[in-house]
Motif scaffolding. Structure first.
Motif, PDB file in Angstrom:
ATOM      1  N   LEU A 170       0.829  -1.202   0.000  1.00 21.88           N
ATOM      2  CA  LEU A 170       0.000   0.000   0.000  1.00 21.88           C
ATOM      3  C   LEU A 170       0.866   1.256   0.000  1.00 21.88           C
ATOM      4  CD1 LEU A 170      -2.823  -1.044   2.492  1.00 21.88           C
ATOM      5  CD2 LEU A 170      -2.874  -1.068  -0.005  1.00 21.88           C
ATOM      6  N   ARG A 171       1.992   1.207   0.695  1.00 23.04           N
ATOM      7  CA  ARG A 171       2.877   2.375   0.754  1.00 23.04           C
ATOM      8  C   ARG A 171       3.407   2.726  -0.640  1.00 23.04           C
ATOM      9  NH1 ARG A 171       6.236   0.440   4.254  1.00 23.04           N
ATOM     10  NH2 ARG A 171       5.019   1.220   6.013  1.00 23.04           N
ATOM     11  N   VAL A 172       3.943   1.737  -1.357  1.00 31.24           N
ATOM     12  CA  VAL A 172       4.517   2.039  -2.673  1.00 31.24           C
ATOM     13  C   VAL A 172       3.421   2.412  -3.670  1.00 31.24           C
ATOM     14  CG1 VAL A 172       6.544   0.597  -2.274  1.00 31.24           C
ATOM     15  CG2 VAL A 172       4.561  -0.392  -3.426  1.00 31.24           C
ATOM     16  N   ALA A 173       2.254   1.780  -3.563  1.00 34.18           N
ATOM     17  CA  ALA A 173       1.160   2.109  -4.477  1.00 34.18           C
ATOM     18  C   ALA A 173       0.711   3.553  -4.278  1.00 34.18           C
ATOM     19  CB  ALA A 173      -0.005   1.152  -4.268  1.00 34.18           C
ATOM     20  N   ARG A 174       0.559   3.971  -3.025  1.00 35.87           N
ATOM     21  CA  ARG A 174       0.098   5.333  -2.754  1.00 35.87           C
ATOM     22  C   ARG A 174       1.152   6.361  -3.129  1.00 35.87           C
ATOM     23  NH1 ARG A 174      -2.842   3.176   2.792  1.00 35.87           N
ATOM     24  NH2 ARG A 174      -4.690   2.339   1.691  1.00 35.87           N
ATOM     25  N   MET A 175       2.427   6.023  -2.919  1.00 39.37           N
ATOM     26  CA  MET A 175       3.500   6.930  -3.333  1.00 39.37           C
ATOM     27  C   MET A 175       3.520   7.078  -4.853  1.00 39.37           C
ATOM     28  SD  MET A 175       6.605   5.803  -0.755  1.00 39.37           S
ATOM     29  CE  MET A 175       7.774   6.961  -1.499  1.00 39.37           C
ATOM     30  N   ALA A 176       3.341   5.966  -5.561  1.00 42.85           N
ATOM     31  CA  ALA A 176       3.327   6.026  -7.021  1.00 42.85           C
ATOM     32  C   ALA A 176       2.098   6.762  -7.534  1.00 42.85           C
ATOM     33  CB  ALA A 176       3.375   4.610  -7.594  1.00 42.85           C
TER      34      ALA A 176
END
Length: 291
Positions: free
Chosen positions: A187-193
């Motif tokens: 979820l962290r990398v998805a939201r950052m992207a």
């Protein structure tokens, strides 16, 4: 719908490519039948099906989109999923007289590495698959696609994009056998992207992209190198953190124990700038018989 052909190299190993895409026996997002490969992905929110039939000399491609498609991305994705991004010839020339890799290349000339359709797919697959066995990783990946992806009109589910994953909540993953740490990192990398804080474009500089990924909580060197390999098609990834790479190296050196990461890193350094192909042949050696 688009239909066209792509020329394949003379030594193209279609069986390897098809076997890679057939790893999920349930065929949720990829299906392989004979020489035909179908894979579905989301591109800017549009479900797109890549339908490819491999012949000895060319790939016969049909691209079916459930909406308006950015045609410039199609060729890149095909090069990725058909393992056409990294040329194996320079590594083969480098190790022709090498005592370890020379025989491996002679037994399996033209070995190639399949890339993911996108950098985001490679990154999320690396996070999903880290530190668990392959069957369980494939099962989690299937759940991940069903949670965040969308079905194409022809039936296959599309691998999600960052925006689709960013909409999930933690319980959607942890209630489906994802560890909390794994779910939080996804979820962290998805939201950052999705927010533009993390840039995941295939034409990024690998060193800069790797540094940006390594700065994210929950992502370590193995995940970075695997993403550079499967997502960016970077030819010089050092996979000393991969257990299978170290196990293959120990076996080829005739040692009872796997070499540690520091020794493996030093050993692989001699094959730079072609360490990605070195890893590919170490993986492949685990399935080879002697002689």
């Amino acid at each position: 719908m688009q239909a066209f052909t792509m020329a394949l190299p003379q030594d193209y190993r279609s069986a390897d490519v098809l076997a890679f895409h057939a790893r999920d026996a349930e065929g949720l997002a990829e299906q392989v039948s004979g020489q035909r490969l179908c894979k579905a992905v989301l591109l800017d929110g549009v479900p797109v099906l890549f339908d490819v039939t491999l012949t000895p000399h060319e790939a016969q491609c049909r691209i079916a989109a459930d909406g308006q498609l950015d045609a410039t991305r199609v060729q890149d994705i095909l090069r990725n999923i058909l393992a056409l991004r990294i040329d194996p010839a320079p590594f083969a020339a480098l190790v022709q007289d090498d005592l370890i890799f020379g025989p491996l290349v002679a037994r399996q000339p033209g070995l190639r590495i399949v890339q993911s359709a996108s950098v985001f797919e490679a990154l999320t697959w690396a996070i999903i698959g880290q530190q668990i066995n392959l069957p369980f990783a494939i099962s989690l990946r299937r759940t991940f696609i069903q949670q965040a992806g969308k079905p194409h009109s022809e039936g296959l589910w599309c691998y999600p994009e960052a925006l689709d994953v960013a909409r999930l909540d933690l319980d959607a993953l942890t209630s489906r056998k994802f560890s909390r740490a794994k779910a939080e990192t996804l979820l962290r990398v998805a939201r950052m992207a999705a927010d533009g804080e993390l840039h995941l474009a295939q034409d990024d500089d690998p060193a800069r992209a790797g540094a940006a990924l390594l700065a994210i909580k929950g992502i370590g060197p193995w995940t970075v190198n695997y993403t550079l390999l499967r997502g960016y098609g970077f030819a010089d990834c050092s996979l000393e953190g991969d257990v299978a790479v170290r196990g293959a190296l120990g076996r080829l050196l005739g040692e009872a124990q796997k070499p540690d990461q520091a020794r493996t890193q030093a050993w692989l350094a001699r094959y730079s700038p072609h360490r990605t192909m070195a890893a590919a042949y170490l993986w492949a050696s685990l399935n080879q018989t002697a002689g």
